[in-house]
Design a protein around this motif. Structure first.
Motif, short mmCIF file in Angstrom:
data_model
loop_
_atom_site.label_atom_id
_atom_site.label_comp_id
_atom_site.label_asym_id
_atom_site.label_seq_id
_atom_site.Cartn_x
_atom_site.Cartn_y
_atom_site.Cartn_z
N THR A 1 9.96 8.13 3.71
CA THR A 1 11.07 9.08 3.38
C THR A 1 10.96 10.29 4.51
O THR A 1 10.16 10.36 5.30
CB THR A 1 10.95 9.62 1.95
N ASP A 2 11.92 11.15 4.33
CA ASP A 2 11.90 12.21 5.45
C ASP A 2 10.80 13.11 5.45
O ASP A 2 10.64 13.96 6.27
CB ASP A 2 13.19 12.92 5.62
N GLY A 3 9.87 12.98 4.23
CA GLY A 3 8.80 13.95 4.31
C GLY A 3 7.79 13.35 5.25
O GLY A 3 6.96 14.36 5.94
N VAL A 4 7.88 12.37 5.96
CA VAL A 4 7.15 11.64 7.26
C VAL A 4 8.09 11.92 8.31
O VAL A 4 7.34 12.70 9.30
CB VAL A 4 7.08 10.14 7.03
N SER A 5 9.14 11.68 8.74
CA SER A 5 9.92 11.83 9.76
C SER A 5 10.36 13.11 10.06
O SER A 5 10.68 13.30 11.47
CB SER A 5 11.19 10.75 9.47
N GLU A 6 10.31 13.90 9.15
CA GLU A 6 10.87 15.48 9.59
C GLU A 6 9.73 16.39 9.57
O GLU A 6 10.02 17.57 9.59
CB GLU A 6 12.17 15.70 8.45
N THR A 7 8.51 16.10 9.64
CA THR A 7 7.50 16.94 9.41
C THR A 7 7.31 17.17 11.04
O THR A 7 7.33 16.58 11.99
CB THR A 7 6.09 16.15 9.12
N LEU B 1 -4.77 7.34 6.37
CA LEU B 1 -4.78 8.02 7.78
C LEU B 1 -3.51 8.87 8.06
O LEU B 1 -3.58 10.10 8.66
CB LEU B 1 -5.09 6.97 8.90
N LEU B 2 -2.31 8.39 7.61
CA LEU B 2 -1.19 8.99 7.80
C LEU B 2 -0.90 10.25 6.86
O LEU B 2 -0.77 11.05 7.58
CB LEU B 2 0.08 7.83 7.26
N GLY B 3 -1.42 10.21 5.63
CA GLY B 3 -1.30 11.25 4.91
C GLY B 3 -2.16 12.60 5.24
O GLY B 3 -1.81 13.69 5.41
N ASP C 1 7.48 19.11 2.03
CA ASP C 1 8.45 17.97 1.35
C ASP C 1 7.66 17.08 0.78
O ASP C 1 6.38 16.53 1.31
CB ASP C 1 9.48 17.53 2.37
N ASP C 2 8.10 16.17 -0.20
CA ASP C 2 7.14 15.08 -0.66
C ASP C 2 7.36 14.06 0.31
O ASP C 2 8.07 13.83 1.08
CB ASP C 2 8.21 14.84 -1.95
N THR C 3 6.13 13.57 0.26
CA THR C 3 5.84 12.42 1.41
C THR C 3 5.55 11.15 0.78
O THR C 3 4.47 10.87 -0.02
CB THR C 3 4.53 13.04 2.20
N THR C 4 6.50 10.04 1.08
CA THR C 4 6.18 8.75 0.47
C THR C 4 6.26 7.77 1.65
O THR C 4 7.26 7.76 2.52
CB THR C 4 7.24 8.43 -0.53
N ALA C 5 5.09 6.89 1.51
CA ALA C 5 5.20 5.91 2.69
C ALA C 5 4.72 4.45 1.97
O ALA C 5 3.75 4.60 1.29
CB ALA C 5 4.30 6.26 3.84
N ARG D 1 0.67 -1.31 0.12
CA ARG D 1 0.08 -0.02 0.17
C ARG D 1 0.83 1.11 -0.10
O ARG D 1 1.74 1.31 0.93
CB ARG D 1 -1.08 0.14 1.35
N LEU D 2 0.88 2.04 -1.09
CA LEU D 2 1.94 2.95 -1.35
C LEU D 2 1.05 4.51 -1.12
O LEU D 2 0.03 4.73 -1.76
CB LEU D 2 2.39 3.04 -2.46
N LEU D 3 1.47 5.30 -0.19
CA LEU D 3 0.98 6.73 -0.23
C LEU D 3 2.17 7.58 -0.81
O LEU D 3 3.37 7.48 -0.32
CB LEU D 3 0.98 7.12 1.21
N TYR D 4 1.77 8.41 -1.81
CA TYR D 4 2.78 9.35 -2.37
C TYR D 4 1.90 10.62 -2.23
O TYR D 4 1.03 10.69 -3.00
CB TYR D 4 3.20 9.15 -3.79
N GLU D 5 2.48 11.77 -1.80
CA GLU D 5 1.85 12.93 -1.83
C GLU D 5 3.05 14.13 -2.10
O GLU D 5 3.98 14.14 -1.40
CB GLU D 5 1.23 13.39 -0.53
#
Length: 396
Positions: free
Chosen positions: A320-326, A354-356, A369-373, A160-164
């Motif tokens: 990616t760091d779009g998640v960890s550095e928010t 939910l994460l996005g 930043d670009d967010t990928t999970a 399950r990919l999230l890209y924003e």
């Protein structure tokens, strides 16, 4: 995560519904206000001039109408609004009984110059907008080539990919992801190239191409990591002046064998993934993380692989760091583990969505930043479940 992985892979529609659609709605509202504003100025100035004494002269405000029209109307539309303004000005002059010459003539000349300047400005704006649309289309195509939709299932795992894209939408980013089913399992790569723009996309495409070749033949994850490093080094030799040749990348490699309930992980300077199992959430601890790929500093360190339990029902979140550095308004980092614990009972399909959504609300300025999970869910036979043990207990 939305149930349609193809749609979410491109733009994470669930997340877009949470924060992208309102932003688009606000932009459309501002555009409509800009279209109406010139006529509102004409109406209000005309009423004020007609209902007040001749000494007030509210008709002077009519000159703002064509200037405002240039922001949203075409050159022809701006000229038409300018013509309407000149006609209303002349009518008000006649109604007040002012001299038609030289007062009206002088005012019309000045207003005509403003209308001409506004029409020229509108034409220049339209050309710039057309160029930006073309550039955006090229950037979108380049980004889509890197962040292609993943299949919903490979082997014994669901994906399950999230890209924003970032809220600013000013540049395409360097996030990339690929999952392949190989002979004995599934191999995954997720990474982030330094910087943004087309050079970052070019570097990401090089790494993706190298991974596609190595994933099927390399004996293990360190061999894949070495192939990635060699590919970037060869490209730098062939095209030393390319901006992509100067970019380094953080990379997380994963391998899920079909016959064992484990997952093998190798981090090249990338944020550590999180494992969700039986209501518990833990971050994988790397005993010796490797340096990023193509780091412009010579470092000769061995690649260390972490092998952790990963049986049926277990989930692993790579990001990616779009998640960890928010960060929020107080500068606090996003509490990923806490959120995943709260979502332990949620279906896997819903987690990326939910994460996005939550990231967009948590960030002080939205997604900067670009967010990928990528959520990897073990949902198939894996030769039994290993007994519980710490995440860093098994290493190779």
């Amino acid at each position: 995560m939305a149930a349609d992985p193809t749609a979410t892979a491109r733009r994470a529609d669930v997340t877009a519904a949470a924060h992208g659609a309102p932003a688009a709605g606000r932009a459309e509202l501002r555009y409509l206000i800009g279209r109406v504003l010139p006529f509102l100025v004409i109406v209000l100035a005309t009423l004020a001039d007609a209902l007040t004494s001749p000494q007030e002269r509210f008709d002077r405000f009519l000159i703002a109408a064509p200037a405002l029209a240039a922001a949203t109307w075409s050159a022809r539309g701006t000229a038409a609004i300018g013509g309407l303004t000149m006609g209303v000005t002349a009518a008000l002059t006649v109604v007040r009984g002012d001299d038609l010459f030289p007062a009206l003539l002088a005012g019309q000349v000045v207003l005509g110059v403003v209308v001409l300047a506004a029409a020229v400005s509108s034409h220049a704006r339209q050309r710039r907008e057309a160029e930006l649309r073309q550039i955006s289309a090229v950037a979108e195509a380049a980004q889509s080539a890197v962040m292609r939709p993943l299949p919903p299932r490979l082997g014994t795992v669901d994906l399950r990919l999230l890209y924003e894209a970032s809220a600013a939408c000013a540049h395409v980013g360097g996030d990339f992801c690929k999952a392949l089913q190989v002979r004995d399992g599934v191999r995954i790569m997720l990474g982030d190239v330094q910087g943004k723009g087309l050079p970052a996309v070019e570097a990401a495409s090089l790494l993706l191409g190298s991974f596609r070749e190595a994933a099927y033949t390399a004996p293990d994850l360190p061999a894949i990591a070495r192939r990635l490093e060699e590919s970037m080094a060869r490209y730098a030799e062939r095209a030393p002046r390319s901006e992509a040749a100067d970019r380094f990348s953080t990379v997380l490699l994963a391998e899920i064998p079909d016959d064992r309930p484990v997952i093998r992980l190798l981090s090249c300077g990338h944020p550590a993934p999180v494992v969700q199992r039986d209501g518990t959430v833990e971050t994988v601890e790397f005993s010796s993380p490797s340096v990023p790929v193509h780091l412009p500093v010579p470092v000769d360190l061995p690649f260390t692989v972490e092998e952790v339990p990963f049986g049926p029902g277990d989930r692993l979140l790579m990001f990616t760091d779009g998640v960890s550095e928010t960060r929020d308004r107080d500068g606090a980092f996003y509490p990923l583990e806490q959120r995943l614990r709260a979502w332990a009972d949620e279906p896997a399909d819903r987690i990326p969505g939910l994460l996005g959504d939550d990231l967009a609300r948590f960030g002080a300025r939205g997604l900067v930043d670009d967010t990928t999970a990528l959520l990897v869910v073990r949902d198939g036979p894996a030769g039994g479940r290993l007994p519980p043990q710490p995440l860093a207990a098994a290493r190779s």
